[in-house]
Each structure stands twice: as structure tokens, then as C-alpha cells.
Design a protein around this motif. Structure first.
Motif, PDB file in Angstrom:
ATOM      1  N   VAL A 249       0.672  -0.829   0.134  1.00  0.00           N
ATOM      2  CA  VAL A 249       0.256  -0.369   0.281  1.00  0.00           C
ATOM      3  C   VAL A 249       0.879   1.257   0.094  1.00  0.00           C
ATOM      4  CG1 VAL A 249      -1.990   1.153   1.198  1.00  0.00           C
ATOM      5  CG2 VAL A 249      -1.809  -1.497   1.215  1.00  0.00           C
TER       6      VAL A 249
ATOM      7  N   LEU B 236      -2.145  -0.949  -3.743  1.00  0.00           N
ATOM      8  CA  LEU B 236      -2.587  -0.122  -3.962  1.00  0.00           C
ATOM      9  C   LEU B 236      -1.852   0.997  -3.539  1.00  0.00           C
ATOM     10  CD1 LEU B 236      -5.851   0.360  -4.061  1.00  0.00           C
ATOM     11  CD2 LEU B 236      -5.381  -0.047  -1.223  1.00  0.00           C
TER      12      LEU B 236
ATOM     13  N   THR C 174      -9.074  -0.281   1.723  1.00  0.00           N
ATOM     14  CA  THR C 174      -8.608  -0.428   1.634  1.00  0.00           C
ATOM     15  C   THR C 174      -9.173  -1.864   1.325  1.00  0.00           C
ATOM     16  OG1 THR C 174      -6.495   0.686   2.871  1.00  0.00           O
ATOM     17  CG2 THR C 174      -6.236  -2.120   2.327  1.00  0.00           C
TER      18      THR C 174
ATOM     19  N   TRP D 220      -9.800  -4.757  -2.011  1.00  0.00           N
ATOM     20  CA  TRP D 220      -9.837  -6.004  -1.069  1.00  0.00           C
ATOM     21  C   TRP D 220     -10.699  -7.417  -1.768  1.00  0.00           C
ATOM     22  CZ3 TRP D 220      -5.143  -5.120   2.605  1.00  0.00           C
ATOM     23  CH2 TRP D 220      -3.670  -4.867   1.374  1.00  0.00           C
TER      24      TRP D 220
END
Length: 396
Positions: free
Chosen positions: A117, A158, A246, A250
Motif C-alpha cells: 500500500v 494499492l 483498502t 481488496w
């Protein structure tokens, strides 16, 4: 205020490498993540105001900060890192979205450990400290940064671009040196314009955009007296938005709840999380398994469904990016061009001097949508020690 709990954060970011890039507000974002990964507690006022300290909540200062003379110049550097048995979080202080220093950071990503991330923002310093006519420079630098970042991290990473939070009418801070004090009244309007361009451009590059300006437009009571920074409650809200975003990206269900969070003086803000919060009362509901780790990560013997943030009667959730891409492709037929020609066309468009990013950005509840599905993957290939290195070296 509903927020993500310590348990949820630890589960969601298990075996993940998080990188935070940006200014002092992004540093506080990093600090709140570090605190939440260890306990249900808010940042103290002192922790929010401190910068460049040797250690913060068991992290370590890697570079810059108090290791060098402290200053408010554009060359100030601060690199921090927190490492536990199953989490790695790193912060880079940057004053410009694209520079030689930023290129060196991206070089770290290319040749070192790959982040899962990347949380990034750079705006206020860019539009105030370098050029009175900031628009052209900021646009060009954003283009260069997004181009190089796309080549520096895996497609599975991400990338979350945080839009800059609302500034006050009267502001003061380390970046606002006397030479640019006359810009202070106009900066809050410049931030809105910069947010529009950077957010649109990030979305056009297939990156994720979290609109913190929109989220906090009616929460100005949580802004501090300097008109720039925000209190601990606001930063926990930011962390919760990042965690929920997040999880959406996901395909993991992550419902927020009222949790017990302690202040620095150990007094409670909110009531405790219910003891059965993570239980599934429907015994007939099939369990979901977070099974996309590589084989070497099963040695910790995690319980089944370790990363399922389930309420009663949970339902299967597909990755948000996949559903967005499917709906977009069905609504807007694409021209029948070979894949390599389509890529060349987009590259030519971005390099054109007349290029303007698309204006159609679809808001969801918390974020602007992204273009790509983000797959789970864990880059660590060996077990990490439980204690981080205090000697100021990067962990690879």
C-alpha cells in the motif's frame, strides 16, 4: 464516531508493507497507523506536534530529522520506519511531488522491498514554496510522479492519493515562512484547484483517490488553531477511511464500529466494542478464506477466516475495482483497437501539451473509484525478527 479497531487494523494489514509519503499531515497519518497497529489509543497532542524525534511508539528514525539540523526548508528530510512481527510501515517526508529526492524514493521501490500500500499526498508545499505561478509546475510534476510511480511498483500495489484537507482562512505553520506569508489568504482556494487536478489525474492513471477535503468539509472543529493541522480524532477518522477503502479494494468486509479508544491520559472516548463483534451467528453461512498469501505465510497458523470482518449474516463481497470495471465496460463500449495500440494512444495523449485528464470521476461513499483490481500479495520471503533495528538501517 465509528472507527477501525486495533484488531481490525492488525488483521487487515497482516504481513503488509505500507508506505506513507507526504508532509506533516501525512506524517501524522503514519503515526496514527503505527499507534493503531499496537493498541486502541489516540495520538497525544505532543505526538502530533513532534517531528524528527529519534523514536516514536517503538519506531525508529532512519534518516534526517534530529539526526541533522532541524529546519523548515524545502530540503528537510525525515524517514521513519515501524517494524513488528507482521507489519512494516515506512514514512518519507517530502516537500515536492516530483524531485530528485522523490526519484531516489522510487528507486528504493524498484530495487528494494515492494510496498503493498502506498499512501501519498503532496500539495501545500508544492503550491506555496517553489513558484508563484504554481499551476503549470504542479501539473507537470504530478504527471511525472504518476508516470514514474506506475513503473516503480507492481500492479498489485494499492496506491491511494489523498486529497489535501481544507485549510483555514488564517493559517500558520512551518511551511509558511515570512517570504510567502502574503499567500496565506489565497492558499485555501489554491488547494481546491490543486485537488481537482491531482485527483482527476490520479484517477486517470488508474490510482485510487481518497477525497479528504470532501470528507472533512463539515468537521472543521477538529482542525487545530494553526488552520492547517488536525487533532487526534480527525486522524483516527482518516485511518478508518483508509482501512475501509483498502478493504473495499481488496474485497474484504470491514464494518466500522464504536470502539474503546484511550486518550493519552488513559480516559475513555467511547464505549467498548461488543465481545461478539467478530462472531458469525449464522452457522449455515459459509466461511470466506483470505487465501491469497503465498505458501510460506501459513507457518503462523492463523485461524480460519482471520481477515473476515464479519457482522451477522455477512454476504460475499467482490473487489470494488472489479465491479466498477465491469459496470464501466458494459456501459461504455470500447473501440476495437489492439491492446498495444490502445496503450500507445493513451501514452501519446498524456505526453501531448494539450492533454487534459477526463472529468468524469464517480464518487462512492468514501473514495473515487480506481481502474484496476488489486490482488492480495505479501512480498516478505522470510521471517522477520520481532524487534526492529534501532541502528538506523532500512529493513529489506
Amino acid at each position: 464516531m465509528k472507527c477501525v479497531s486495533h484488531q481490525q487494523a492488525c488483521q487487515l494489514f497482516h504481513n503488509k508493507f505500507i508506505v506513507v509519503l507526504g508532509d506533516s499531515i501525512q506524517r501524522s497519518v503514519y503515526k496514527d497507523i503505527v499507534v493503531l497497529l499496537q493498541k486502541d489509543k489516540y495520538l497525544s497532542v505532543k505526538q502530533l506536534k513532534s517531528k524528527g524525534e529519534m523514536t516514536f511508539e517503538q519506531d525508529c528514525l532512519i534518516e534526517g530529522g534530529c539526526l541533522n539540523p532541524m529546519n523548515n526548508g524545502i530540503e528537510y528530510k525525515e524517514v521513519r520506519q515501524f517494524q513488528s512481527a507482521h507489519h512494516l510501515v515506512r514514512f518519507y517526508f517530502v516537500t515536492r511531488i516530483h524531485s530528485r529526492y522523490m526519484q531516489s524514493i522510487l528507486e528504493d521501490f524498484r530495487h528494494g522491498l515492494k510496498p503493498d500500500v502506498v499512501i501519498v499526498n503532496s500539495c501545500v508545499w508544492d503550491i506555496s514554496r517553489y513558484n508563484s505561478s504554481w499551476i503549470t509546475d504542479y501539473k507537470e510534476n504530478c504527471n511525472k510522479f504518476f508516470d514514474e510511480l506506475s513503473l516503480s511498483v507492481p500492479e498489485e500495489t494499492l496506491v491511494i492519493w489523498n486529497l489535501t484537507m481544507p485549510l483555514g482562512e488564517r493559517i500558520k505553520g512551518g511551511f509558511l515562512v515570512p517570504e510567502i506569508a502574503h499567500k496565506a489568504p489565497q492558499l485555501r482556494y489554491d488547494v481546491i484547484e490543486a485537488n481537482f487536478y491531482s485527483g482527476t489525474l490520479a484517477n486517470s492513471y488508474g490510482m485510487d483517490v481518497l477525497d479528504l477535503h470532501f470528507q472533512f468539509r463539515f468537521s472543521l472543529q477538529h482542525r487545530t488553531h494553526d488552520g492547517v493541522h488536525w487533532n487526534a480524532l480527525a486522524h483516527r477518522r482518516i485511518t478508518s477511511l483508509l482501512a475501509q477503502h483498502t478493504a473495499q479494494a481488496w474485497g474484504v468486509s470491514c464494518p466500522l464500529a464504536v470502539v474503546e479508544v484511550l486518550r493519552a491520559d488513559n480516559s475513555n472516548y467511547r464505549c467498548p466494542l461488543p465481545s461478539n463483534y467478530f462472531s458469525n451467528t449464522d452457522s449455515h453461512q459459509p466461511k470466506r478464506h483470505y487465501n491469497d498469501y503465498r505458501e510460506e505465510f501459513y507457518s503462523d497458523s492463523l485461524p480460519s477466516g482471520f481477515l473476515n470482518f464479519e457482522e451477522n449474516n455477512p454476504r460475499q463481497q467482490e473487489p470494488r475495482h472489479a465491479s466498477a470495471r465491469a459496470s464501466r465496460s458494459s456501459a461504455q463500449p470500447q473501440p476495437h483497437l489492439p491492446a498495444n495500440r490502445r496503450q500507445d494512444k493513451h501514452a501519446d495523449d498524456r505526453n501531448s501539451s494539450n492533454y487534459r485528464p477526463p472529468r468524469h470521476i464517480e464518487h462512492q461513499q468514501y473514495v473515487m473509484r480506481s481502474r484496476h483490481t488489486r490482488h492480495h500479495y505479501a512480498p516478505y520471503t522470510h521471517h522477520r525478527p520481532r524487534q526492529h533495528n534501532h541502528h538506523g538501517h532500512y529493513y529489506y
